[in-house]
Scaffold this active site. Sequence first.
Site, PDB file in Angstrom:
ATOM      1  N   GLU A 135     -44.644  10.885 -58.579  1.00 57.40           N
ATOM      2  CA  GLU A 135     -45.024  10.062 -59.729  1.00 57.40           C
ATOM      3  C   GLU A 135     -44.856  10.954 -60.952  1.00 57.40           C
ATOM      4  O   GLU A 135     -45.801  11.581 -61.415  1.00 57.40           O
ATOM      5  CB  GLU A 135     -46.467   9.559 -59.619  1.00 57.40           C
TER       6      GLU A 135
ATOM      7  N   ASP B 185     -49.049  11.822 -56.355  1.00 62.56           N
ATOM      8  CA  ASP B 185     -49.793  11.175 -57.440  1.00 62.56           C
ATOM      9  C   ASP B 185     -49.974  12.066 -58.671  1.00 62.56           C
ATOM     10  O   ASP B 185     -50.354  13.228 -58.544  1.00 62.56           O
ATOM     11  CB  ASP B 185     -51.185  10.815 -56.892  1.00 62.56           C
TER      12      ASP B 185
ATOM     13  N   ASP C  51     -64.202  -8.452 -43.540  1.00 59.83           N
ATOM     14  CA  ASP C  51     -65.091  -7.914 -44.580  1.00 59.83           C
ATOM     15  C   ASP C  51     -64.459  -8.036 -45.975  1.00 59.83           C
ATOM     16  O   ASP C  51     -65.028  -7.561 -46.962  1.00 59.83           O
ATOM     17  CB  ASP C  51     -65.497  -6.463 -44.277  1.00 59.83           C
TER      18      ASP C  51
ATOM     19  N   ASP D  34     -50.362   9.116 -49.535  1.00 62.28           N
ATOM     20  CA  ASP D  34     -50.439   9.364 -50.964  1.00 62.28           C
ATOM     21  C   ASP D  34     -51.090  10.732 -51.137  1.00 62.28           C
ATOM     22  O   ASP D  34     -52.152  10.990 -50.569  1.00 62.28           O
ATOM     23  CB  ASP D  34     -51.307   8.272 -51.612  1.00 62.28           C
TER      24      ASP D  34
ATOM     25  N   ASP E 208     -56.569  -7.999 -44.075  1.00 56.00           N
ATOM     26  CA  ASP E 208     -57.902  -7.676 -43.570  1.00 56.00           C
ATOM     27  C   ASP E 208     -58.016  -8.140 -42.123  1.00 56.00           C
ATOM     28  O   ASP E 208     -57.742  -9.298 -41.827  1.00 56.00           O
ATOM     29  CB  ASP E 208     -58.944  -8.385 -44.448  1.00 56.00           C
TER      30      ASP E 208
ATOM     31  N   HIS F 154     -48.810  -0.637 -57.924  1.00 56.38           N
ATOM     32  CA  HIS F 154     -50.231  -0.984 -58.062  1.00 56.38           C
ATOM     33  C   HIS F 154     -50.796  -0.625 -59.439  1.00 56.38           C
ATOM     34  O   HIS F 154     -51.958  -0.895 -59.701  1.00 56.38           O
ATOM     35  CB  HIS F 154     -51.020  -0.262 -56.975  1.00 56.38           C
ATOM     36  N   ASP F 155     -50.001   0.027 -60.285  1.00 55.71           N
ATOM     37  CA  ASP F 155     -50.458   0.388 -61.629  1.00 55.71           C
ATOM     38  C   ASP F 155     -49.830  -0.483 -62.703  1.00 55.71           C
ATOM     39  O   ASP F 155     -50.079  -0.279 -63.895  1.00 55.71           O
ATOM     40  CB  ASP F 155     -50.080   1.841 -61.948  1.00 55.71           C
TER      41      ASP F 155
HETATM   42  C1  GLC Z   1     -51.838   7.514 -60.417  1.00 62.15           C
HETATM   43  C2  GLC Z   1     -52.162   6.333 -59.544  1.00 62.15           C
HETATM   44  C3  GLC Z   1     -53.214   5.510 -60.206  1.00 62.15           C
HETATM   45  C4  GLC Z   1     -54.431   6.357 -60.372  1.00 62.15           C
HETATM   46  C5  GLC Z   1     -54.122   7.677 -61.084  1.00 62.15           C
HETATM   47  C6  GLC Z   1     -55.226   8.658 -60.895  1.00 62.15           C
HETATM   48  O1  GLC Z   1     -51.293   7.133 -61.621  1.00 62.15           O
HETATM   49  O2  GLC Z   1     -50.999   5.612 -59.258  1.00 62.15           O
HETATM   50  O3  GLC Z   1     -53.505   4.341 -59.491  1.00 62.15           O
HETATM   51  O4  GLC Z   1     -55.402   5.655 -61.083  1.00 62.15           O
HETATM   52  O5  GLC Z   1     -52.965   8.294 -60.603  1.00 62.15           O
HETATM   53  O6  GLC Z   1     -55.214   9.157 -59.588  1.00 62.15           O
HETATM   54 CA    CA Z   2     -61.374  -5.049 -43.314  1.00 60.89          CA
END
Ligand code: GLC
Ligand code: CA
Length: 562
Positions: free
Chosen positions: A256, A199, A25, A98, A21, A328-329
Amino acid sequence: MKRKWWHEKVAYQIYPKSFKDSNGDGIGDLPGIISKLDYLQELGIEILWISPIYCSPLADQGYDISDYYGIDPRFGTMEDMEVLIAEAKKRGIHILMDLVVNHCSDEHIWFQKACQDPDGKYGKYFYIEDVKEEPPCNWRSYFGGGVWDKLPGHPDKYYLHVFHKKQPDLNWENPELREEVYKMVNWWLEKGISGFRIDAIINIKKTDEWKSYPADREDGLCDIQNMLEEANGIGEFLGELRDRCFDPYNAFTVGEVFNEKENELEDYIGDHGYFSTKFDFDPVVWGKSSKGWYDMPVIHPDAYRDCLYKTQTEMEGKGFVANIIENHDEPRGVSHYLNTEDVANPKYSLKAKKMLATLMFSLKGLPFLYQGQEIGMENVPFTSIDQIDDIHTIDQYQVALDAGFSEEEALQVIRRFSRDNSRTPFQWDASTEAGFTNGSPWLAVNPNYPTINLESQRQDPDSLYSYYRKLIALRKNPEYKETMVYGIFEPIEEKEHNLISFHRKGDDQTLLIILNYQKETRTFTLPHPCKKVLLSNVDMSNFDPEQISLKLEGYQAVIFEV
Ligand code: GLC
Ligand code: CA
């Protein structure tokens, strides 16, 4: 298999909200990323995937896009984005955006216009059906509840969302919609990004009919996998996307892609595949249950090895997967693929983390790090569901409660699998809020930051961070690069409990990788003498090239030149 410019590289995923950051914020932002490019260059990163920073209500943390052409002000401006692309380029770093086009946000202008006039042009951008007594089918959305909701303002109509209700699915059957997507993708490529992470793409093709399947929970709904298995013809869309967008720009793309059908790997990542590569999700999918997270077993070393070997064998000569231990998932890799007690034990922790790193870098494929992995960030000891932000986790907590679990038991499930485990701020140093922000972070920092942080590891030659740098250096070392990148994977021990050992075979060089995936020592008989230790997580300066019997410490990992 044709050689590609990206095969030799090392990639890294940034989750922008939690990286750095710059303005206090509490939300990570583009200037924050720009300020850390030197760091990423030092680490040896050459491909950088940035999770979504487009305009978004952030219902699913940016995976719900309300304007594909705009940067969300919380993350910065389009000018910041241009600076990022240019500054990254100076450092030899390729930027990936993404690409989230299975769905958009319900706050996107297309959806708002669809709500105004469901029979008009924009109504056809989505899946909208007339209300009968029941919704058109009983698929369960990924984040819980049915996939059909009433179209706002139209009690007589439903719209489809396979994710959250704020993420309406885009109708890929409509050529006009596809044109919109291609225009947007090319606009970004024109801007100078090198490609995309793609994605949830497997969901863009639905079955021809809205067909219900037998319910698999009390809610009367069914796992959406039932539908995906029967949906045919996604290749037409993906081939078009490749031909119209990716090929003309020689773009790099990583899909993905979960559960592709058998024999389809080459269609996806072969020489003329839809994408450059796809993540290897075999270990991620292992043990998944349609009942929910509470029903998922903990993966053990032998199962993990079997998953990795399966992919490694399947892809040989066909394509190049991207290897991950976390994103991140998913929970943190060191908390998921290693024994949690051993990770908590100073006697084994560092060695075990280095072993896991060795494994990931010794496999064939593109190593894709996730922010914080390089310093061994761990799962979070959540003590209350109120500490959770993620919609998926909140749903899975409820699913566990509904299945009869107590609150504490449901929390245990969450601690193991929550996506928020990997979404806490990056731990830069031991100062307040781990040096992530001067303000108050949007998601609490993992309390272990005084001991696990980059600053304490950067100068320490024995740290996990330094070890990752050595692995990256080995991958780029002109003497070993060819084998590290292209060497054929060949398993040695396939059934030995808690042991992983394999060869990587080049034309005139062979590497031998051995991992003792347990805290107990063991004796290992080398299949042949080894010339030299290229890297190990324990001191092997006494190794004798004549030696055939090897005593391995717990969690010892070694890469030999044979
Ligand atoms: C993918 C992303 C995930 C998101 C999902 C819906 O799996 O990695 O974070 O919630 O798609 O877009
Ligand atoms: Ca910021």
